[in-house]
Design a protein around this motif. Structure first.
Motif, PDB file in Angstrom:
ATOM      1  N   ALA A  80       3.536  -2.038  -7.362  1.00  0.00           N
ATOM      2  CA  ALA A  80       3.741  -3.450  -7.294  1.00  0.00           C
ATOM      3  C   ALA A  80       5.180  -4.091  -6.816  1.00  0.00           C
ATOM      4  O   ALA A  80       4.852  -4.991  -6.061  1.00  0.00           O
ATOM      5  CB  ALA A  80       3.541  -3.946  -8.848  1.00  0.00           C
ATOM      6  N   PHE A  81       6.147  -3.539  -7.310  1.00  0.00           N
ATOM      7  CA  PHE A  81       7.541  -3.893  -6.757  1.00  0.00           C
ATOM      8  C   PHE A  81       7.679  -3.850  -5.300  1.00  0.00           C
ATOM      9  O   PHE A  81       8.099  -4.635  -4.688  1.00  0.00           O
ATOM     10  CB  PHE A  81       8.553  -3.148  -7.685  1.00  0.00           C
ATOM     11  CG  PHE A  81      10.008  -3.326  -7.096  1.00  0.00           C
ATOM     12  CD1 PHE A  81      10.461  -4.454  -7.147  1.00  0.00           C
ATOM     13  CD2 PHE A  81      10.612  -2.428  -6.152  1.00  0.00           C
ATOM     14  CE1 PHE A  81      11.887  -4.862  -6.281  1.00  0.00           C
ATOM     15  CE2 PHE A  81      11.757  -2.572  -5.797  1.00  0.00           C
ATOM     16  CZ  PHE A  81      12.650  -3.819  -5.526  1.00  0.00           C
ATOM     17  N   ILE A  82       7.444  -2.491  -4.903  1.00  0.00           N
ATOM     18  CA  ILE A  82       7.490  -2.072  -3.373  1.00  0.00           C
ATOM     19  C   ILE A  82       6.704  -3.063  -2.439  1.00  0.00           C
ATOM     20  O   ILE A  82       7.096  -3.425  -1.525  1.00  0.00           O
ATOM     21  CB  ILE A  82       7.289  -0.557  -3.315  1.00  0.00           C
ATOM     22  CG1 ILE A  82       8.344   0.323  -3.765  1.00  0.00           C
ATOM     23  CG2 ILE A  82       6.967  -0.373  -1.819  1.00  0.00           C
ATOM     24  CD1 ILE A  82       8.133   1.774  -3.946  1.00  0.00           C
ATOM     25  N   LYS A  83       5.485  -3.445  -3.058  1.00  0.00           N
ATOM     26  CA  LYS A  83       4.741  -4.266  -2.262  1.00  0.00           C
ATOM     27  C   LYS A  83       5.298  -5.457  -2.015  1.00  0.00           C
ATOM     28  O   LYS A  83       5.133  -6.254  -0.963  1.00  0.00           O
ATOM     29  CB  LYS A  83       3.467  -4.429  -2.913  1.00  0.00           C
ATOM     30  CG  LYS A  83       2.357  -3.175  -2.324  1.00  0.00           C
ATOM     31  CD  LYS A  83       0.897  -3.462  -3.081  1.00  0.00           C
ATOM     32  CE  LYS A  83      -0.022  -2.470  -2.793  1.00  0.00           C
ATOM     33  NZ  LYS A  83      -1.438  -2.657  -3.385  1.00  0.00           N
ATOM     34  N   GLU A  84       5.898  -6.084  -2.961  1.00  0.00           N
ATOM     35  CA  GLU A  84       6.719  -7.337  -2.656  1.00  0.00           C
ATOM     36  C   GLU A  84       7.754  -7.466  -1.793  1.00  0.00           C
ATOM     37  O   GLU A  84       8.152  -8.499  -1.232  1.00  0.00           O
ATOM     38  CB  GLU A  84       7.230  -7.713  -4.440  1.00  0.00           C
ATOM     39  CG  GLU A  84       6.133  -8.253  -5.438  1.00  0.00           C
ATOM     40  CD  GLU A  84       7.042  -8.425  -6.466  1.00  0.00           C
ATOM     41  OE1 GLU A  84       8.217  -8.705  -6.640  1.00  0.00           O
ATOM     42  OE2 GLU A  84       6.100  -8.584  -7.638  1.00  0.00           O
ATOM     43  N   VAL A  85       8.473  -6.211  -1.875  1.00  0.00           N
ATOM     44  CA  VAL A  85       9.769  -6.319  -0.949  1.00  0.00           C
ATOM     45  C   VAL A  85       9.598  -5.333   0.268  1.00  0.00           C
ATOM     46  O   VAL A  85      10.757  -5.099   1.109  1.00  0.00           O
ATOM     47  CB  VAL A  85      10.887  -5.556  -1.892  1.00  0.00           C
ATOM     48  CG1 VAL A  85      11.104  -6.342  -3.054  1.00  0.00           C
ATOM     49  CG2 VAL A  85      10.587  -4.060  -2.236  1.00  0.00           C
ATOM     50  N   THR A  86       8.508  -4.939   0.702  1.00  0.00           N
ATOM     51  CA  THR A  86       8.368  -4.198   1.992  1.00  0.00           C
ATOM     52  C   THR A  86       7.384  -4.893   3.009  1.00  0.00           C
ATOM     53  O   THR A  86       6.578  -5.849   2.645  1.00  0.00           O
ATOM     54  CB  THR A  86       7.733  -2.820   1.804  1.00  0.00           C
ATOM     55  OG1 THR A  86       6.268  -2.945   1.207  1.00  0.00           O
ATOM     56  CG2 THR A  86       8.536  -1.901   0.756  1.00  0.00           C
ATOM     57  N   GLU A  87       7.669  -4.571   4.268  1.00  0.00           N
ATOM     58  CA  GLU A  87       6.848  -5.165   5.349  1.00  0.00           C
ATOM     59  C   GLU A  87       5.539  -4.202   5.839  1.00  0.00           C
ATOM     60  O   GLU A  87       4.579  -4.679   6.256  1.00  0.00           O
ATOM     61  CB  GLU A  87       7.599  -5.461   6.601  1.00  0.00           C
ATOM     62  CG  GLU A  87       8.697  -6.558   6.375  1.00  0.00           C
ATOM     63  CD  GLU A  87       9.488  -6.560   7.615  1.00  0.00           C
ATOM     64  OE1 GLU A  87       9.729  -5.566   8.377  1.00  0.00           O
ATOM     65  OE2 GLU A  87      10.304  -7.828   7.491  1.00  0.00           O
ATOM     66  N   LEU A  88       5.947  -2.793   5.580  1.00  0.00           N
ATOM     67  CA  LEU A  88       5.096  -2.021   6.078  1.00  0.00           C
ATOM     68  C   LEU A  88       5.222  -0.733   5.565  1.00  0.00           C
ATOM     69  O   LEU A  88       6.338  -0.349   5.046  1.00  0.00           O
ATOM     70  CB  LEU A  88       5.623  -1.798   7.670  1.00  0.00           C
ATOM     71  CG  LEU A  88       4.556  -0.623   8.477  1.00  0.00           C
ATOM     72  CD1 LEU A  88       3.077  -1.193   8.430  1.00  0.00           C
ATOM     73  CD2 LEU A  88       5.376  -0.417   9.747  1.00  0.00           C
ATOM     74  N   SER A  89       3.924   0.154   5.215  1.00  0.00           N
ATOM     75  CA  SER A  89       4.316   1.342   4.860  1.00  0.00           C
ATOM     76  C   SER A  89       3.174   2.315   5.593  1.00  0.00           C
ATOM     77  O   SER A  89       2.111   1.742   6.116  1.00  0.00           O
ATOM     78  CB  SER A  89       3.991   1.700   3.320  1.00  0.00           C
ATOM     79  OG  SER A  89       2.568   0.982   3.141  1.00  0.00           O
TER      80      SER A  89
END
Length: 96
Positions: A80-89
């Motif tokens: 949940a945190f990473i989805k908020e702060v990333t553009e792409l994975s």
């Protein structure tokens, strides 16, 4: 052995802080999720056009262990945190 690799490109806003927080959160998962055998988290230093900002490499005995990790509440909190702060994975899962 199952290997799970994920690479992340972070948004520019608060990038350094968010990368550091994500790294710490991911590394803490090894003590919280039993099927997770190992996890290595690396931060890119090259800053090249092709590079991503953060990579994790984790290992599991079985595909079921990876599934348990994927749905574990501690992992979902990090996601949940990473989805908020990333553009792409990008992800790669393979059998070693």
């Amino acid at each position: 052995m199952i290997v799970h690799i994920v690479m992340f490109a972070f948004k520019a806003e608060n990038k350094a802080e968010n990368v550091a927080k994500a790294k710490a959160m991911l590394e803490a998962l090894t003590e919280k999720i039993d099927p997770l055998i190992s996890m290595e988290v690396g931060v890119d230093f090259s800053g090249s056009e092709r590079s991503m900002d953060l990579v994790l490499t984790s290992t599991f005995e079985t595909k079921e262990g990876l599934s348990t990790y994927a749905t574990h509440p501690a992992h979902l909190e990090v996601v949940a945190f990473i989805k908020e702060v990333t553009e792409l994975s990008k992800v790669v899962d393979y059998v070693r």
